[in-house]
Design an enzyme around this catalytic site. Structure first.
Site, mmCIF file in Angstrom:
data_model
loop_
_atom_site.group_PDB
_atom_site.id
_atom_site.type_symbol
_atom_site.label_atom_id
_atom_site.label_comp_id
_atom_site.label_asym_id
_atom_site.label_seq_id
_atom_site.Cartn_x
_atom_site.Cartn_y
_atom_site.Cartn_z
ATOM 1 N N HIS A 163 0.836 -1.224 0.000
ATOM 2 C CA HIS A 163 0.000 0.000 0.000
ATOM 3 C C HIS A 163 0.862 1.263 0.000
ATOM 4 C CE1 HIS A 163 -3.439 -2.553 1.440
ATOM 5 N NE2 HIS A 163 -2.463 -3.162 2.101
ATOM 6 N N SER A 285 15.027 21.138 -17.243
ATOM 7 C CA SER A 285 13.783 21.877 -17.436
ATOM 8 C C SER A 285 14.108 23.156 -18.197
ATOM 9 C CB SER A 285 13.196 22.225 -16.069
ATOM 10 O OG SER A 285 12.420 23.403 -16.138
#
Ligand code: ARG
Length: 433
Positions: A163, A285
């Site tokens: 999980h 970027s």
């Protein structure tokens, strides 16, 4: 070659013929995809004419001339001297045109005993076999690469998650071996698929055979097929079905890669910091000078969706009545797209794996002491306490002197961190034949 539309080959010029708009609509992108299939189509044509010679429909001399011309076509195509472009409706008619242009009347014999229906089936099948084989080779060597890397990390600790919550301490080896064993299974799946689709549709013609004693077993063997696909209607009906076998097998590979890329993209965040990607596999970027983005793993992860799209497109095309339908032409694009992206991803994966830097300290430091609760329960259990009572004891007592190392060292049953079964996984990889 003259500028001409291939429909001239069999159209009755005294009758109305479809306009070029109609022909263009029918051809669609087909000629583009046939560029990928063209060499397989030439190979199948070579086998077919060799079969014609065996039943004396052409002489040995004629076979020789036709084979040389096909070889010439192959090299003209590879060198760019022969262009497969929209002068032709498809690759099949381009081959026939070439032979007629170079050999005159002899070239007109090439289509004896065949139909474009079995021609397209044969070259697609050769394409699938060839590419599944390539995929299998990549998968085998990537599984080996993962196993070799895992061997160096049998003592490298990391948190184990369920999980996305910390569960129990684990080792990097066990994490890497999960992909190695899964890839080994994918290799076996591809092997089974190869066996399943290794049947020759050549000689089934338009779906009913022809009034000739075609040597189907001979041409099947010549092309490297394991067997003949016996029933000619089934040969037609298997178009799309076999594409699905191929794409579905590759989909499992891409799903494994998707999960692994998900792990990597989490593990290389600043928050996890378990893995550092090399600058060879990140991009900057355009605005933020600080960024090293994991675009490669993201595109790999996203590529599974191309397979999903391809499978869904083929599935929606194949619920047709028996026999050939032009609908089937549209299965070509999703097949080639799905196969291509899988092979391209597999080609890049070894480089990505080599570039991963495993940050052992960060992994160790991230393990929380709560993830020893199961070990504490088992320590109690070993003192004779029933499991449920030991569980409740551990839930209510978080102090213990168990170390993370003790925890993984106690996972002795097969597959666990102390006994990861490397030899067995190695055998599974080696048995992909
Ligand atoms: N381009 C066609 C295809 O991919 C070739 C077969 C054409 N056969 C026909 N009966 N029109 O299906």
């Amino acid at each position: 070659m003259n500028q001409q539309n291939q429909s001239v080959l069999w159209a009755d010029q005294s009758q109305n013929t479809p306009s070029s708009d109609v022909m263009q609509y029918l051809a669609g992108e087909d000629i583009h995809w046939d560029k990928t299939l063209f060499l397989y189509d030439i190979k199948a044509t070579e086998a077919h004419i060799s079969g014609l010679q065996r039943i004396n429909l052409i002489t040995s001399e004629e076979l020789h001339l036709m084979t040389s011309s096909l070889n010439q076509l192959k090299s003209d195509y590879q060198s760019g001297q022969f262009l497969l472009d929209d002068r032709f409706e498809d690759g099949h008619s381009a081959i026939e045109f070439y032979l007629i242009e170079h050999l005159g009347d002899l070239g007109k014999k090439a289509h004896t005993g065949r139909s474009r229906n079995d021609q397209v089936l044969t070259c697609l099948r050769l394409y699938m076999l060839d590419h599944l084989m390539q995929a299998k080779d990549h998968i085998r060597s990537i599984a080996q690469q993962l196993l070799t890397l895992a061997k160096t990390h049998t003592d490298t600790l990391m948190p184990g998650y369920t999980h996305l919550q910390q569960a129990m301490p684990n080792t990097v080896a066990v994490w890497l071996l999960s992909l190695a064993e899964s890839f080994a299974d994918d290799g076996h799946l591809i092997n089974d698929t190869l066996r399943l689709i290794s049947s020759s549709p050549l000689g089934s013609a338009s779906g009913f055979g022809v009034p000739l004693d075609l040597q189907r077993e001979y041409t099947a063997e010549k092309l490297g097929f394991e067997r003949v696909q016996v029933n000619p209607v089934y040969a037609q009906n298997s178009r799309g079905k076999f594409e699905l076998f191929c794409l579905q097998s590759l989909y499992h590979v891409m799903l494994d890669i998707k999960r692994f890329c998900w792990d990597l993209s989490l593990f290389c965040t600043q928050e996890f910091g378990f893995i550092q990607l090399n600058a060879t596999h990140t991009t900057g970027s355009s605005i933020m000078p600080n960024k090293n983005n994991p675009d490669v793993i993201e595109v790999m992860r996203a590529s599974a969706s191309i397979l999903e799209g391809s499978i869904s497109q083929v599935q929606s095309l194949v619920s047709l009545p028996s026999g050939y339908h032009r609908d089937l032409q549209l299965t070509k694009a999703p097949l080639i797209r799905g196969v291509k992206v899988t092979i391209e991803t597999l080609q890049l994966l070894p480089g990505l794996l080599n570039s991963l830097q495993i940050k052992e300290n960060e992994m160790l430091n991230a393990i929380g002491s709560e993830s020893l609760a199961t070990d504490l329960a088992y320590d109690h259990l070993k003192q004779g306490v029933a499991f449920r009572d030991a569980y409740l004891f551990a839930k209510n007592n978080d102090s213990n002197d168990i170390t993370f190392k003790d925890s993984v060292n106690s996972r002795v049953s097969l597959g666990g961190a102390a006994n990861p079964g490397i030899d067995l996984i190695q055998k599974r990889i080696d048995s992909i034949n």
